[in-house]
Scaffold this motif. Structure first.
Motif, PDB file in Angstrom:
ATOM      1  N   ASN A  65      19.799  29.869  15.711  1.00 52.66           N
ATOM      2  CA  ASN A  65      21.091  29.876  14.762  1.00 52.66           C
ATOM      3  C   ASN A  65      21.967  31.062  14.867  1.00 52.66           C
ATOM      4  OD1 ASN A  65      20.747  27.033  14.736  1.00 52.66           O
ATOM      5  ND2 ASN A  65      19.641  27.183  13.065  1.00 52.66           N
ATOM      6  N   GLU A  66      21.281  31.941  14.431  1.00 57.63           N
ATOM      7  CA  GLU A  66      22.183  33.257  14.245  1.00 57.63           C
ATOM      8  C   GLU A  66      22.886  33.673  15.480  1.00 57.63           C
ATOM      9  OE1 GLU A  66      23.206  34.568  11.415  1.00 57.63           O
ATOM     10  OE2 GLU A  66      21.720  33.312  10.157  1.00 57.63           O
ATOM     11  N   CYS A  67      22.113  33.607  16.603  1.00 56.35           N
ATOM     12  CA  CYS A  67      22.656  33.846  18.087  1.00 56.35           C
ATOM     13  C   CYS A  67      23.778  32.889  18.166  1.00 56.35           C
ATOM     14  CB  CYS A  67      21.591  33.639  19.000  1.00 56.35           C
ATOM     15  SG  CYS A  67      20.534  34.789  19.330  1.00 56.35           S
ATOM     16  N   ALA A  68      23.918  31.701  17.977  1.00 59.40           N
ATOM     17  CA  ALA A  68      24.980  30.800  18.009  1.00 59.40           C
ATOM     18  C   ALA A  68      26.123  31.116  17.084  1.00 59.40           C
ATOM     19  CB  ALA A  68      24.774  29.261  17.610  1.00 59.40           C
ATOM     20  N   ASP A  69      25.981  31.726  15.836  1.00 66.74           N
ATOM     21  CA  ASP A  69      26.954  32.106  14.895  1.00 66.74           C
ATOM     22  C   ASP A  69      27.626  33.259  15.711  1.00 66.74           C
ATOM     23  OD1 ASP A  69      26.470  30.252  13.065  1.00 66.74           O
ATOM     24  OD2 ASP A  69      25.289  31.583  11.752  1.00 66.74           O
ATOM     25  N   VAL A  70      26.856  34.559  16.273  1.00 65.70           N
ATOM     26  CA  VAL A  70      27.458  35.529  16.997  1.00 65.70           C
ATOM     27  C   VAL A  70      28.266  35.007  18.179  1.00 65.70           C
ATOM     28  CG1 VAL A  70      26.775  37.736  18.320  1.00 65.70           C
ATOM     29  CG2 VAL A  70      25.642  37.058  16.146  1.00 65.70           C
ATOM     30  N   ALA A  71      27.794  34.085  18.684  1.00 63.61           N
ATOM     31  CA  ALA A  71      28.468  33.767  20.033  1.00 63.61           C
ATOM     32  C   ALA A  71      29.744  32.878  19.688  1.00 63.61           C
ATOM     33  CB  ALA A  71      27.675  32.576  20.838  1.00 63.61           C
ATOM     34  N   ASN A  72      29.879  32.035  18.358  1.00 64.77           N
ATOM     35  CA  ASN A  72      31.012  31.514  17.978  1.00 64.77           C
ATOM     36  C   ASN A  72      32.007  32.413  17.647  1.00 64.77           C
ATOM     37  OD1 ASN A  72      30.366  28.875  18.636  1.00 64.77           O
ATOM     38  ND2 ASN A  72      29.117  28.590  16.723  1.00 64.77           N
ATOM     39  N   HIS A  93      28.323  24.199  19.345  1.00 67.73           N
ATOM     40  CA  HIS A  93      29.184  23.489  19.096  1.00 67.73           C
ATOM     41  C   HIS A  93      28.677  22.414  17.634  1.00 67.73           C
ATOM     42  CE1 HIS A  93      30.685  19.158  19.337  1.00 67.73           C
ATOM     43  NE2 HIS A  93      31.889  19.561  19.787  1.00 67.73           N
ATOM     44  N   ALA A  94      27.374  22.311  17.453  1.00 69.98           N
ATOM     45  CA  ALA A  94      26.979  21.962  16.260  1.00 69.98           C
ATOM     46  C   ALA A  94      27.302  22.736  15.108  1.00 69.98           C
ATOM     47  CB  ALA A  94      25.383  21.583  16.261  1.00 69.98           C
ATOM     48  N   LYS A  95      27.069  24.281  15.465  1.00 70.57           N
ATOM     49  CA  LYS A  95      27.558  25.040  14.081  1.00 70.57           C
ATOM     50  C   LYS A  95      28.919  24.844  13.903  1.00 70.57           C
ATOM     51  CE  LYS A  95      24.768  28.023  12.582  1.00 70.57           C
ATOM     52  NZ  LYS A  95      23.978  28.172  11.728  1.00 70.57           N
ATOM     53  N   LEU A  96      29.768  24.950  14.879  1.00 72.92           N
ATOM     54  CA  LEU A  96      31.303  24.931  14.558  1.00 72.92           C
ATOM     55  C   LEU A  96      31.650  23.646  13.855  1.00 72.92           C
ATOM     56  CD1 LEU A  96      32.875  26.183  17.889  1.00 72.92           C
ATOM     57  CD2 LEU A  96      33.110  27.207  15.705  1.00 72.92           C
ATOM     58  N   ASN A  97      31.073  22.382  14.334  1.00 71.08           N
ATOM     59  CA  ASN A  97      31.238  21.060  13.725  1.00 71.08           C
ATOM     60  C   ASN A  97      30.748  21.038  12.277  1.00 71.08           C
ATOM     61  OD1 ASN A  97      32.566  19.362  15.464  1.00 71.08           O
ATOM     62  ND2 ASN A  97      30.709  18.193  16.036  1.00 71.08           N
ATOM     63  N   GLY A  98      29.687  21.869  11.920  1.00 72.64           N
ATOM     64  CA  GLY A  98      29.365  21.793  10.402  1.00 72.64           C
ATOM     65  C   GLY A  98      30.238  22.878   9.648  1.00 72.64           C
ATOM     66  N   ASN A  99      31.280  23.691  10.336  1.00 68.80           N
ATOM     67  CA  ASN A  99      32.046  24.460   9.416  1.00 68.80           C
ATOM     68  C   ASN A  99      33.780  23.933   9.586  1.00 68.80           C
ATOM     69  OD1 ASN A  99      30.640  26.465   8.302  1.00 68.80           O
ATOM     70  ND2 ASN A  99      29.814  26.516  10.220  1.00 68.80           N
ATOM     71  N   MET A 100      33.812  22.647  10.379  1.00 66.67           N
ATOM     72  CA  MET A 100      35.311  22.173  10.520  1.00 66.67           C
ATOM     73  C   MET A 100      36.002  22.154   9.175  1.00 66.67           C
ATOM     74  SD  MET A 100      35.849  22.042  13.645  1.00 66.67           S
ATOM     75  CE  MET A 100      37.103  21.207  13.696  1.00 66.67           C
ATOM     76  N   HIS A 101      35.450  21.966   8.155  1.00 68.09           N
ATOM     77  CA  HIS A 101      36.113  21.874   6.849  1.00 68.09           C
ATOM     78  C   HIS A 101      36.879  23.173   6.427  1.00 68.09           C
ATOM     79  CE1 HIS A 101      32.189  23.732   5.702  1.00 68.09           C
ATOM     80  NE2 HIS A 101      32.959  24.231   4.690  1.00 68.09           N
ATOM     81  N   LYS A 102      36.487  24.174   7.277  1.00 64.54           N
ATOM     82  CA  LYS A 102      37.092  25.649   6.997  1.00 64.54           C
ATOM     83  C   LYS A 102      38.510  25.770   7.976  1.00 64.54           C
ATOM     84  CE  LYS A 102      33.034  27.957   5.951  1.00 64.54           C
ATOM     85  NZ  LYS A 102      31.786  29.000   6.574  1.00 64.54           N
ATOM     86  N   GLY A 103      38.675  24.703   8.504  1.00 64.53           N
ATOM     87  CA  GLY A 103      40.051  24.628   9.305  1.00 64.53           C
ATOM     88  C   GLY A 103      39.852  24.763  10.894  1.00 64.53           C
ATOM     89  N   GLY A 104      38.770  24.919  11.327  1.00 65.36           N
ATOM     90  CA  GLY A 104      38.727  24.984  12.856  1.00 65.36           C
ATOM     91  C   GLY A 104      39.461  25.891  13.697  1.00 65.36           C
ATOM     92  N   ARG A 105      40.029  25.627  14.681  1.00 66.20           N
ATOM     93  CA  ARG A 105      40.756  26.506  15.691  1.00 66.20           C
ATOM     94  C   ARG A 105      42.108  26.921  15.023  1.00 66.20           C
ATOM     95  NH1 ARG A 105      44.375  26.413  20.424  1.00 66.20           N
ATOM     96  NH2 ARG A 105      43.892  28.210  21.510  1.00 66.20           N
TER      97      ARG A 105
END
Length: 90
Positions: free
Chosen positions: A65-72, A17-29
């Motif tokens: 952190n990389e595991c979270a990126d893969v999972a996202n 969730h934190a990794k996704l939140n950090g990238n919300m500027h990219k447009g999200g879902r």
């Protein structure tokens, strides 16, 4: 699921969730739902390579952190597939 397993899953989900939140500027879902599947697959492949590098040379935090990126990206592909099926596009 025991308490330790539940804690591990919830802690990892919070990292995702934190990794996704950090990238919300990219447009999200909206962004990943409207991206071609091949692009999401390519990004997942890139993240797996980054995880492999972190496993060789990174800290535990880097690896997590990389595991979270893969999972996202895996989650985005799952969400994309389910949404596409709902829309009759799969």
């Amino acid at each position: 699921m025991n308490a330790d397993e539940q804690t591990a899953v919830l802690t990892f989900a919070m990292r995702m969730h934190a990794k996704l939140n950090g990238n919300m500027h990219k447009g999200g879902r909206v962004n990943w739902i409207n991206t071609r599947l091949e692009v999401l697959q390519s990004r997942l492949d890139d993240e797996v390579l980054e995880l492999q590098e972190a496993l060789k040379h990174g800290s535990a935090e880097d690896i997590a952190n990389e595991c979270a990126d893969v999972a996202n990206f895996a989650m985005m592909i799952a969400d994309w597939s389910l949404e596409s099926e709902k829309r009759g596009k799969l």
